[in-house]
Enzyme design. Structure first.
Site, PDB file in Angstrom:
ATOM      1  CB  SER A 253      -5.825  -8.727 -13.257  1.00  0.00           C
ATOM      2  OG  SER A 253      -5.791  -8.180 -14.553  1.00  0.00           O
TER       3      SER A 253
ATOM      4  CE1 TYR B  64      -0.195  -8.503 -12.806  1.00  0.00           C
ATOM      5  CE2 TYR B  64      -1.966  -8.709 -14.412  1.00  0.00           C
ATOM      6  CZ  TYR B  64      -1.433  -8.110 -13.282  1.00  0.00           C
ATOM      7  OH  TYR B  64      -2.136  -7.122 -12.645  1.00  0.00           O
TER       8      TYR B  64
ATOM      9  CB  ALA C  50      -0.963  -0.015   1.182  1.00  0.00           C
ATOM     10  CB  SER C  51       4.397   2.006  -0.551  1.00  0.00           C
ATOM     11  OG  SER C  51       4.634   1.185  -1.673  1.00  0.00           O
ATOM     12  NE  ARG C  52       4.365   1.428  -7.048  1.00  0.00           N
ATOM     13  CZ  ARG C  52       5.494   1.012  -7.593  1.00  0.00           C
ATOM     14  NH1 ARG C  52       6.592   1.685  -7.406  1.00  0.00           N
ATOM     15  NH2 ARG C  52       5.515  -0.068  -8.354  1.00  0.00           N
TER      16      ARG C  52
ATOM     17  CB  ALA D 284      -0.737 -18.344 -14.815  1.00  0.00           C
TER      18      ALA D 284
ATOM     19  CE  LYS E 219      -2.676  -9.709 -10.281  1.00  0.00           C
ATOM     20  NZ  LYS E 219      -2.757  -9.213  -8.906  1.00  0.00           N
TER      21      LYS E 219
ATOM     22  CB  ILE F 217      -6.210   0.727 -12.494  1.00  0.00           C
ATOM     23  CG1 ILE F 217      -7.372  -0.285 -12.417  1.00  0.00           C
ATOM     24  CG2 ILE F 217      -6.336   1.813 -11.422  1.00  0.00           C
ATOM     25  CD1 ILE F 217      -8.763   0.271 -12.610  1.00  0.00           C
TER      26      ILE F 217
ATOM     27  CB  VAL G 297       3.451 -10.254   1.295  1.00  0.00           C
ATOM     28  CG1 VAL G 297       3.231  -9.246   2.407  1.00  0.00           C
ATOM     29  CG2 VAL G 297       3.251  -9.612  -0.076  1.00  0.00           C
TER      30      VAL G 297
HETATM   31  P1  NAD Z   1       1.996  -0.697  -8.187  1.00  0.00           P
HETATM   32  O1  NAD Z   1       3.192  -1.266  -8.844  1.00  0.00           O
HETATM   33  O2  NAD Z   1       1.774   0.781  -8.190  1.00  0.00           O
HETATM   34  O3  NAD Z   1       1.906  -1.174  -6.663  1.00  0.00           O
HETATM   35  C1  NAD Z   1       2.232  -2.479  -6.269  1.00  0.00           C
HETATM   36  C2  NAD Z   1       2.519  -2.472  -4.800  1.00  0.00           C
HETATM   37  O4  NAD Z   1       2.903  -3.792  -4.401  1.00  0.00           O
HETATM   38  C3  NAD Z   1       3.664  -1.538  -4.406  1.00  0.00           C
HETATM   39  O5  NAD Z   1       3.320  -0.864  -3.223  1.00  0.00           O
HETATM   40  C4  NAD Z   1       4.821  -2.506  -4.129  1.00  0.00           C
HETATM   41  O6  NAD Z   1       5.744  -2.006  -3.172  1.00  0.00           O
HETATM   42  C5  NAD Z   1       4.082  -3.709  -3.601  1.00  0.00           C
HETATM   43  N1  NAD Z   1       4.833  -4.953  -3.714  1.00  0.00           N
HETATM   44  C6  NAD Z   1       5.369  -5.500  -4.826  1.00  0.00           C
HETATM   45  N2  NAD Z   1       5.999  -6.637  -4.509  1.00  0.00           N
HETATM   46  C7  NAD Z   1       5.827  -6.821  -3.173  1.00  0.00           C
HETATM   47  C8  NAD Z   1       6.215  -7.814  -2.257  1.00  0.00           C
HETATM   48  N3  NAD Z   1       6.935  -8.899  -2.636  1.00  0.00           N
HETATM   49  N4  NAD Z   1       5.881  -7.678  -0.953  1.00  0.00           N
HETATM   50  C9  NAD Z   1       5.186  -6.598  -0.538  1.00  0.00           C
HETATM   51  N5  NAD Z   1       4.768  -5.630  -1.363  1.00  0.00           N
HETATM   52  C10 NAD Z   1       5.094  -5.749  -2.660  1.00  0.00           C
HETATM   53  O7  NAD Z   1       0.768  -1.451  -8.868  1.00  0.00           O
HETATM   54  P2  NAD Z   1      -0.822  -1.233  -8.817  1.00  0.00           P
HETATM   55  O8  NAD Z   1      -1.236  -0.938 -10.209  1.00  0.00           O
HETATM   56  O9  NAD Z   1      -1.208  -0.349  -7.719  1.00  0.00           O
HETATM   57  O10 NAD Z   1      -1.262  -2.740  -8.525  1.00  0.00           O
HETATM   58  C11 NAD Z   1      -1.848  -3.176  -7.304  1.00  0.00           C
HETATM   59  C12 NAD Z   1      -2.504  -4.520  -7.555  1.00  0.00           C
HETATM   60  O11 NAD Z   1      -3.544  -4.364  -8.540  1.00  0.00           O
HETATM   61  C13 NAD Z   1      -1.566  -5.577  -8.118  1.00  0.00           C
HETATM   62  O12 NAD Z   1      -1.884  -6.833  -7.556  1.00  0.00           O
HETATM   63  C14 NAD Z   1      -1.870  -5.568  -9.596  1.00  0.00           C
HETATM   64  O13 NAD Z   1      -1.565  -6.794 -10.200  1.00  0.00           O
HETATM   65  C15 NAD Z   1      -3.356  -5.311  -9.574  1.00  0.00           C
HETATM   66  N6  NAD Z   1      -3.900  -4.795 -10.828  1.00  0.00           N
HETATM   67  C16 NAD Z   1      -3.490  -3.605 -11.340  1.00  0.00           C
HETATM   68  C17 NAD Z   1      -4.044  -3.158 -12.539  1.00  0.00           C
HETATM   69  C18 NAD Z   1      -3.632  -1.865 -13.157  1.00  0.00           C
HETATM   70  O14 NAD Z   1      -4.095  -1.583 -14.283  1.00  0.00           O
HETATM   71  N7  NAD Z   1      -2.828  -1.036 -12.522  1.00  0.00           N
HETATM   72  C19 NAD Z   1      -5.009  -3.922 -13.187  1.00  0.00           C
HETATM   73  C20 NAD Z   1      -5.405  -5.124 -12.631  1.00  0.00           C
HETATM   74  C21 NAD Z   1      -4.858  -5.550 -11.439  1.00  0.00           C
END
Ligand code: NAD
Length: 248
Positions: free
Chosen positions: A143, A156, A14-16, A158, A160, A189, A65
């Site tokens: 996703s 990815y 949840a850092s971003r 697989a 999801k 997103i 995690v």
């Molecule tokens: P992002 O890259 O901005 O954020 C991912 C977060 O996961 C970051 O805070 C990162 O530090 C953390 N992270 C990564 N590896 C980690 C680990 N091993 N342990 C702990 N934290 C870890 O991506 P986002 O777009 O915010 O994606 C968030 C979730 O939504 C993901 O699961 C992604 O697959 C999913 N998602 C995103 C989209 C999109 O279009 N952005 C679409 C479908 C699903």
């Protein structure tokens, strides 16, 4: 009365991006927030400050995690501080895109470990806690790619799709204990994960989205709030697409 007053929510990654938007949204509704991150201490501090402005208790935890032991430690730490975990959002995820012909074993393994194994790790660790409480809501971020597949994303997709499998199984196993488990399947997103795409590629995606725009992290957070709250108390084992109608 805020919808999540007195509840404790744990959100991974949840850092971003989407994770941060979910943490802020749940805090707006009164939930105390624990979030894990792998980013810099500085980034963790910034999110902590934003959350604390909402007058909730916050714990930032630096952890990978994908590690089974770290995930167990994380749950133990949350219980020590808050005595309960009402909401778990398995959000952490990565992508390592390439055509299958060129995809390395490392890229396959990394994506599976972070995206899918982390869901197993934390869900398993939180299960005895939620069973004891006789309540809990687990929300897994899948996703639309896990539903439809995507060129260049075999690993990815697989991972999801695997998340959807574990979501439905956990819902069946824990429903009788009043523990719910649902997945959100976001479409396109706008976050760091999608910013690598060119302007042209983005415009091409938008043409195929009936709502004619990309999604925001807040669009996903709104759905997470619904699944975290008692408004969804009769919903479990479901996958909710937040994709502007892209995959129908
Ligand atoms: P992002 O890259 O901005 O954020 C991912 C977060 O996961 C970051 O805070 C990162 O530090 C953390 N992270 C990564 N590896 C980690 C680990 N091993 N342990 C702990 N934290 C870890 O991506 P986002 O777009 O915010 O994606 C968030 C979730 O939504 C993901 O699961 C992604 O697959 C999913 N998602 C995103 C989209 C999109 O279009 N952005 C679409 C479908 C699903």
């Amino acid at each position: 009365m805020k919808q999540l007053q007195g509840k404790t929510a744990l959100i991974t990654g949840a850092s971003r991006g989407i994770g941060k938007a979910i943490a802020l949204k749940l805090a707006d509704q009164g939930a105390n927030i624990v979030f894990s991150h792998l980013s810099s201490a500085e980034q963790g501090k910034e999110v902590t400050q934003e959350l604390e402005k909402r007058n909730v208790e916050v714990l930032a935890y630096h952890a990978d995690v994908a590690s089974f032991n770290k995930s167990q430690e994380l749950i133990e730490t949350v219980i020590q501080k808050f005595k309960q975990i009402d909401i778990l959002v398995n959000n952490a995820g990565i992508s390592r895109d390439n055509l299958l012909l060129r995809m390395s074993e490392q890229d396959w393994d990394d994506v599976m470990q972070v995206n899918l194994k982390s869901v197993f790790n934390l869900t398993k660790a939180v299960t005895p806690v939620m069973i004891r409480q006789r309540s809990g809501s687990i929300i897994n971020i899948s996703s639309v790619v896990g539903i439809k597949g995507n060129i260049g994303q075999a690993n990815y997709a697989a991972s999801k799709a695997g998340i959807i499998g574990i979501t439905k199984s956990v819902a069946l196993e824990l429903g009788s204990r009043n523990v719910r488990c649902n997945a959100i399947a976001p479409g396109f997103i706008e976050t760091a994960m999608t910013e690598k795409l060119s302007k042209e590629a983005k415009e091409e995606w938008i043409k195929n989205i009936p709502i004619r725009r990309v999604g925001t992290p807040e669009d996903v957070a709104n759905c997470a709030l619904f699944l975290a709250s008692d408004s969804s108390s009769y919903i479990t084992g479901q996958v909710i697409q937040v994709d502007g109608g892209m995959v129908t």
